[in-house]
Scaffold this active site. Structure first.
Site, PDB file in Angstrom:
ATOM      1  N   ARG A 103       0.854  -1.195   0.000  1.00  0.00           N
ATOM      2  CA  ARG A 103       0.000   0.000   0.000  1.00  0.00           C
ATOM      3  C   ARG A 103       0.878   1.228   0.000  1.00  0.00           C
ATOM      4  O   ARG A 103       1.737   1.365   0.868  1.00  0.00           O
ATOM      5  CB  ARG A 103      -0.823   0.053   1.301  1.00  0.00           C
ATOM      6  N   THR A 107      -1.306   7.508  -0.736  1.00  0.00           N
ATOM      7  CA  THR A 107      -2.545   7.394  -1.523  1.00  0.00           C
ATOM      8  C   THR A 107      -3.411   6.210  -1.099  1.00  0.00           C
ATOM      9  O   THR A 107      -4.584   6.134  -1.454  1.00  0.00           O
ATOM     10  CB  THR A 107      -2.209   7.195  -3.011  1.00  0.00           C
ATOM     11  N   ASP A 199      -0.483  -3.346  12.096  1.00  0.00           N
ATOM     12  CA  ASP A 199       0.031  -3.736  10.778  1.00  0.00           C
ATOM     13  C   ASP A 199       0.364  -5.230  10.797  1.00  0.00           C
ATOM     14  O   ASP A 199       1.282  -5.673  11.503  1.00  0.00           O
ATOM     15  CB  ASP A 199       1.284  -2.906  10.464  1.00  0.00           C
ATOM     16  N   ASP A 202       3.996  -6.301   9.841  1.00  0.00           N
ATOM     17  CA  ASP A 202       4.965  -5.943  10.888  1.00  0.00           C
ATOM     18  C   ASP A 202       4.826  -6.862  12.097  1.00  0.00           C
ATOM     19  O   ASP A 202       5.826  -7.241  12.724  1.00  0.00           O
ATOM     20  CB  ASP A 202       4.759  -4.490  11.325  1.00  0.00           C
TER      21      ASP A 202
HETATM   22  C1  PRP Z   1      -1.397  -4.785   4.319  1.00  0.00           C
HETATM   23  C2  PRP Z   1      -2.244  -6.029   4.333  1.00  0.00           C
HETATM   24  C3  PRP Z   1      -3.011  -5.901   3.037  1.00  0.00           C
HETATM   25  C4  PRP Z   1      -3.222  -4.411   2.934  1.00  0.00           C
HETATM   26  C5  PRP Z   1      -4.625  -4.103   3.344  1.00  0.00           C
HETATM   27  O1  PRP Z   1      -0.301  -4.944   3.491  1.00  0.00           O
HETATM   28  O2  PRP Z   1      -1.500  -7.207   4.420  1.00  0.00           O
HETATM   29  O3  PRP Z   1      -2.312  -6.392   1.906  1.00  0.00           O
HETATM   30  O4  PRP Z   1      -2.300  -3.801   3.832  1.00  0.00           O
HETATM   31  O5  PRP Z   1      -4.913  -2.758   3.163  1.00  0.00           O
HETATM   32  P1  PRP Z   1      -5.924  -2.246   2.054  1.00  0.00           P
HETATM   33  O6  PRP Z   1      -7.146  -3.084   2.163  1.00  0.00           O
HETATM   34  O7  PRP Z   1      -6.187  -0.819   2.457  1.00  0.00           O
HETATM   35  O8  PRP Z   1      -5.279  -2.327   0.725  1.00  0.00           O
HETATM   36  P2  PRP Z   1       0.852  -3.846   3.339  1.00  0.00           P
HETATM   37  O9  PRP Z   1       0.555  -2.927   2.194  1.00  0.00           O
HETATM   38  O10 PRP Z   1       1.117  -3.199   4.653  1.00  0.00           O
HETATM   39  O11 PRP Z   1       2.071  -4.715   2.851  1.00  0.00           O
HETATM   40  P3  PRP Z   1       2.855  -5.903   3.592  1.00  0.00           P
HETATM   41  O12 PRP Z   1       1.950  -7.108   3.570  1.00  0.00           O
HETATM   42  O13 PRP Z   1       4.031  -6.071   2.707  1.00  0.00           O
HETATM   43  O14 PRP Z   1       3.204  -5.474   4.989  1.00  0.00           O
HETATM   44  N1  URA Z   2      -3.002  -3.219   6.764  1.00  0.00           N
HETATM   45  C1  URA Z   2      -2.726  -3.728   7.963  1.00  0.00           C
HETATM   46  O1  URA Z   2      -1.800  -4.526   8.118  1.00  0.00           O
HETATM   47  N2  URA Z   2      -3.477  -3.333   9.016  1.00  0.00           N
HETATM   48  C2  URA Z   2      -4.495  -2.483   8.890  1.00  0.00           C
HETATM   49  O2  URA Z   2      -5.167  -2.161   9.905  1.00  0.00           O
HETATM   50  C3  URA Z   2      -4.766  -1.953   7.621  1.00  0.00           C
HETATM   51  C4  URA Z   2      -4.007  -2.348   6.568  1.00  0.00           C
END
Ligand code: PRP
Ligand code: URA
Length: 208
Positions: A103, A107, A199, A202
């Protein structure tokens, strides 16, 4: 709404432990793995069966077996990998695809950086997995990409969803059933789920 809420008591209990900010990375990762197995059980509940003739030590029987081609699980990187391992424990013969998305923090749009799925994905039931469905931008982008790649029979499995994300996902992909353990209250102004668990990536990998 094409949504299934999997509110089994074991899942709810484990989810509470995962939400707790005092839970360590090690325990969080173990819990994701356990919850993934329980979620997998539910998302596969209605899989079609056929029969095969076998010989038990007592007699022959027509015994049930899963029908059709093997499943394909698709992990939305990176947090999807936390769910993938538990699901593969239950369905070890499943094929696996990966869609890499992150993400953009400003944005909240999903940015793709990787895509690899089995060639015959159009012939398989595809279960895309990601613990979090917040704005649903990532889930919508992942499913759009999988459809472009030929997937026809899709489900999306997550741990937590926001009502805003559920609505957006259903509008974008009304044909794709959503499975989640909880629909939480709302998103905050940074697109995080409240009360949520923070997150997911994380917390699984200890990167913050
Ligand atoms: C997190 C999660 C989803 C996304 C959800 O990933 O694992 O993929 O955010 O958010 P959204 O519904 O608003 O798109 P992130 O982008 O943090 O990446 P990561 O899995 O690499 O930590
Ligand atoms: N991605 C995450 O990992 N946690 C949230 O709450 C939203 C997006």
């Amino acid at each position: 709404m094409n949504i299934n809420i999997i509110d089994h008591p074991l899942i709810q209990h484990k989810l509470t432990l995962m939400r707790d900010q005092e839970t360590s990375t090690r325990t969080f990762r173990a819990l994701v793995n356990e919850v993934a197995m329980l979620l997998c059980y539910e998302v596969t509940r209605d899989l079609p069966l056929s029969t095969r003739s076998i010989q038990t030590p007592m007699e022959t029987m027509n015994a049930p077996v899963l029908a059709g081609k093997k499943l394909c699980f698709v992990s939305v990187l990176r947090a999807g990998n936390g769910l993938l391992d538990g699901m593969l424990t239950l369905v070890p013969s499943a094929r696996v695809g990966h869609v890499g998305l992150y993400r953009d923090h400003d944005t909240l749009e999903a940015v793709e950086y990787y895509y690899k799925v089995p060639q015959d994905i159009s012939e398989r039931l595809v279960v895309a997995v990601d613990p979090m469905l917040a704005t649903a931008n990532s889930a919508i982008a992942a499913v759009t990409r999988l459809k472009q790649g030929g997937a026809k029979n899709l489900r999306f499995l997550c741990l937590l969803a926001a009502p805003e994300g559920v609505k957006a996902f259903n509008e974008a992909h009304p044909d794709v059933a959503l499975y989640t353990a909880s629909v939480d209250r709302q998103l905050n102004d940074k697109g995080y789920i409240l009360p949520g668990l923070g997150d997911a990536g994380d917390r699984i990998y200890g990167t913050k």
